[in-house]
Design a protein around this motif. Sequence first.
Motif, PDB file in Angstrom:
ATOM      1  N   PRO A   1       0.634  -1.169   0.002  1.00 17.86           N
ATOM      2  CA  PRO A   1      -0.030  -0.049   0.120  1.00 17.86           C
ATOM      3  C   PRO A   1       0.964   1.382  -0.040  1.00 17.86           C
ATOM      4  O   PRO A   1       2.193   1.148   0.149  1.00 17.86           O
ATOM      5  N   PRO A   2       0.216   2.477  -0.285  1.00 19.26           N
ATOM      6  CA  PRO A   2       0.898   3.658  -0.179  1.00 19.26           C
ATOM      7  C   PRO A   2       1.573   4.010   1.133  1.00 19.26           C
ATOM      8  O   PRO A   2       1.132   3.575   2.088  1.00 19.26           O
ATOM      9  N   SER A   3       2.750   4.815   1.028  1.00 19.70           N
ATOM     10  CA  SER A   3       3.728   4.665   2.142  1.00 19.70           C
ATOM     11  C   SER A   3       3.239   6.490   2.730  1.00 19.70           C
ATOM     12  O   SER A   3       2.370   7.026   1.857  1.00 19.70           O
ATOM     13  N   LEU A   4       3.768   6.841   3.741  1.00 20.96           N
ATOM     14  CA  LEU A   4       3.390   8.146   4.111  1.00 20.96           C
ATOM     15  C   LEU A   4       4.043   8.973   3.139  1.00 20.96           C
ATOM     16  O   LEU A   4       3.687  10.268   2.908  1.00 20.96           O
ATOM     17  N   GLU A   5       5.111   8.602   2.464  1.00 16.52           N
ATOM     18  CA  GLU A   5       5.848   9.765   1.574  1.00 16.52           C
ATOM     19  C   GLU A   5       5.190   9.495   0.083  1.00 16.52           C
ATOM     20  O   GLU A   5       4.910  10.410  -0.274  1.00 16.52           O
ATOM     21  N   SER A   6       4.612   8.319  -0.228  1.00 21.82           N
ATOM     22  CA  SER A   6       3.886   8.112  -1.746  1.00 21.82           C
ATOM     23  C   SER A   6       2.500   8.572  -1.679  1.00 21.82           C
ATOM     24  O   SER A   6       2.053   8.866  -2.648  1.00 21.82           O
ATOM     25  N   CYS A   7       2.094   8.826  -0.521  1.00 19.79           N
ATOM     26  CA  CYS A   7       0.851   9.220  -0.347  1.00 19.79           C
ATOM     27  C   CYS A   7      -0.425   8.410  -0.988  1.00 19.79           C
ATOM     28  O   CYS A   7      -1.169   7.830  -0.375  1.00 19.79           O
ATOM     29  N   THR A   8      -0.497   8.556  -2.368  1.00 16.56           N
ATOM     30  CA  THR A   8      -1.420   7.882  -2.998  1.00 16.56           C
ATOM     31  C   THR A   8      -0.890   6.976  -3.996  1.00 16.56           C
ATOM     32  O   THR A   8      -2.045   6.158  -4.599  1.00 16.56           O
ATOM     33  N   ARG A   9       0.360   6.771  -3.971  1.00 19.32           N
ATOM     34  CA  ARG A   9       0.847   5.542  -4.914  1.00 19.32           C
ATOM     35  C   ARG A   9       1.371   4.293  -4.125  1.00 19.32           C
ATOM     36  O   ARG A   9       1.982   4.674  -3.020  1.00 19.32           O
ATOM     37  N   ASP A  10       1.120   3.130  -4.826  1.00 22.30           N
ATOM     38  CA  ASP A  10       1.612   2.045  -4.122  1.00 22.30           C
ATOM     39  C   ASP A  10       3.177   1.940  -4.207  1.00 22.30           C
ATOM     40  O   ASP A  10       3.886   2.522  -4.825  1.00 22.30           O
ATOM     41  N   VAL A  11       3.602   1.043  -3.162  1.00 24.74           N
ATOM     42  CA  VAL A  11       5.028   0.755  -3.097  1.00 24.74           C
ATOM     43  C   VAL A  11       5.378  -0.648  -3.536  1.00 24.74           C
ATOM     44  O   VAL A  11       4.817  -1.512  -3.183  1.00 24.74           O
ATOM     45  N   TYR A  12       6.249  -0.745  -4.474  1.00 24.63           N
ATOM     46  CA  TYR A  12       6.547  -1.968  -5.084  1.00 24.63           C
ATOM     47  C   TYR A  12       8.058  -2.604  -4.406  1.00 24.63           C
ATOM     48  O   TYR A  12       8.766  -1.571  -4.210  1.00 24.63           O
ATOM     49  N   ASP A  13       8.084  -3.898  -4.245  1.00 23.28           N
ATOM     50  CA  ASP A  13       9.320  -4.304  -4.007  1.00 23.28           C
ATOM     51  C   ASP A  13      10.495  -3.685  -5.136  1.00 23.28           C
ATOM     52  O   ASP A  13      10.348  -3.789  -6.005  1.00 23.28           O
ATOM     53  N   ALA A  14      11.762  -3.543  -4.478  1.00 27.93           N
ATOM     54  CA  ALA A  14      12.601  -2.825  -5.477  1.00 27.93           C
ATOM     55  C   ALA A  14      12.928  -3.823  -6.433  1.00 27.93           C
ATOM     56  O   ALA A  14      13.186  -3.400  -7.769  1.00 27.93           O
TER      57      ALA A  14
END
Length: 440
Positions: free
Chosen positions: A297-310
Amino acid sequence: MHTLEQLRAGALSGVQRLQMRGGLTEFPREIFDLADSLEILDLSGNALSSLPDDLPRLRKLRIIFCSDNQFTELPAVLGACPALTMVGFKANKIRTVPPASLPAQLRWLVLTDNLIEELPAELGERPALQKLMLAGNRLRALPAGMAQLHRLELLRIAANQLTEFPAWLPALPRLTWLAYAGNPFCEQREVAMTGTPSAAIGWEQLELKQKLGEGASGVIHRADYMHDGATEDVAVKLFKGAMTSDGSPLCEMAACIGAGAHPNLIPVLGHLERHPDGAHGLVMSLIDPDFINLAGPPSLESCTRDVYDAGKRFDLASTLEIAHGIASAAARLHQRGIMHGDLYGHNIMHCGQGRTLLGDFGAASFYDPASPEALPLQRLEVRAFGFLLDELAERCDATAAAEPALARLRQLRDACLHASSAARPLFDDIETQLRTLKQD
């Protein structure tokens, strides 16, 4: 988690993030000793009802969480904090939101599960606002000035007292993820959807096993389902019954049932009856353990964008299979007057061959496919799909021979993200284009 003893002993000097829980009734003044470093302050789960007037001394404070406390008013002092961009006051007793409480750089505001009947007009004067979560309040209308929130991407207004659908909502140029179920203006449609036929499965037919997972709306268990002289492995989702950040779990259950059968949706076998505590629940097919979440799910930094494994990468075939499967599922939902509301990679499960399942209907809303707002609402969700295509294309390892296909995928992405909502394709067309692209 930090303690008051650590704070008073000076053991937390220099920390950027402070989290304190456990019955605090007053704001610990020792927090000001961290003014040179503190950026994130989490005081959720206490018994606070006010913040100090000199809170702006925390000049680097960007994020504050005070959920599950005793606030009856959003503190006006928040608006004076120079660096504050995220404010989270979920599950308090807030009735009043003073204009002064809204920081000038506000990007993310969470006021879920409170008692708010009216919002200040000044909310529309926060141009950086991207994420606004208001589910589970008593709002009868939204300020007309919110039509100026041109950066707003995620809006949760479910489970309020809105008597009319805000006609200006679909015109917001960046609105992408919307949840509005549980309001009087859509009650008739929801009642009809709740009446969608579904098999009744008695609690006595189930034997719960280990817990598989837990989300905001419920807990999922593996279970044995005894029927027709046999035993079947299934998953049982027991809804908590409480308000979530997206809305009411009962609307989620109605959407799951109303969606019907589709190869890219988790099969629902039936709804739960005769639970000893009256809990609502769904009995679903057990997902193969090879399926994993596409993203986080989105992080505090990305706000509205998902976070993918590197290291997350896909070949072209898997990329197209994922995209086509989700487009097909979304087309099915829209045909049935259901907007998923949370079309994100973190709500998609996939296996190594690209087969996908779209889950988590917690933000689902309902509409009449023949109504004037139907197409504009569908095109909001198309924008969400455009972001998904962007994320997939960015992580696609295409050979030189496959580069033309990837270029066409990017063209489709751009069409889905078109600044003009009316210029975006609908999911029936998107699904057809992706099917053709897979076959070429």
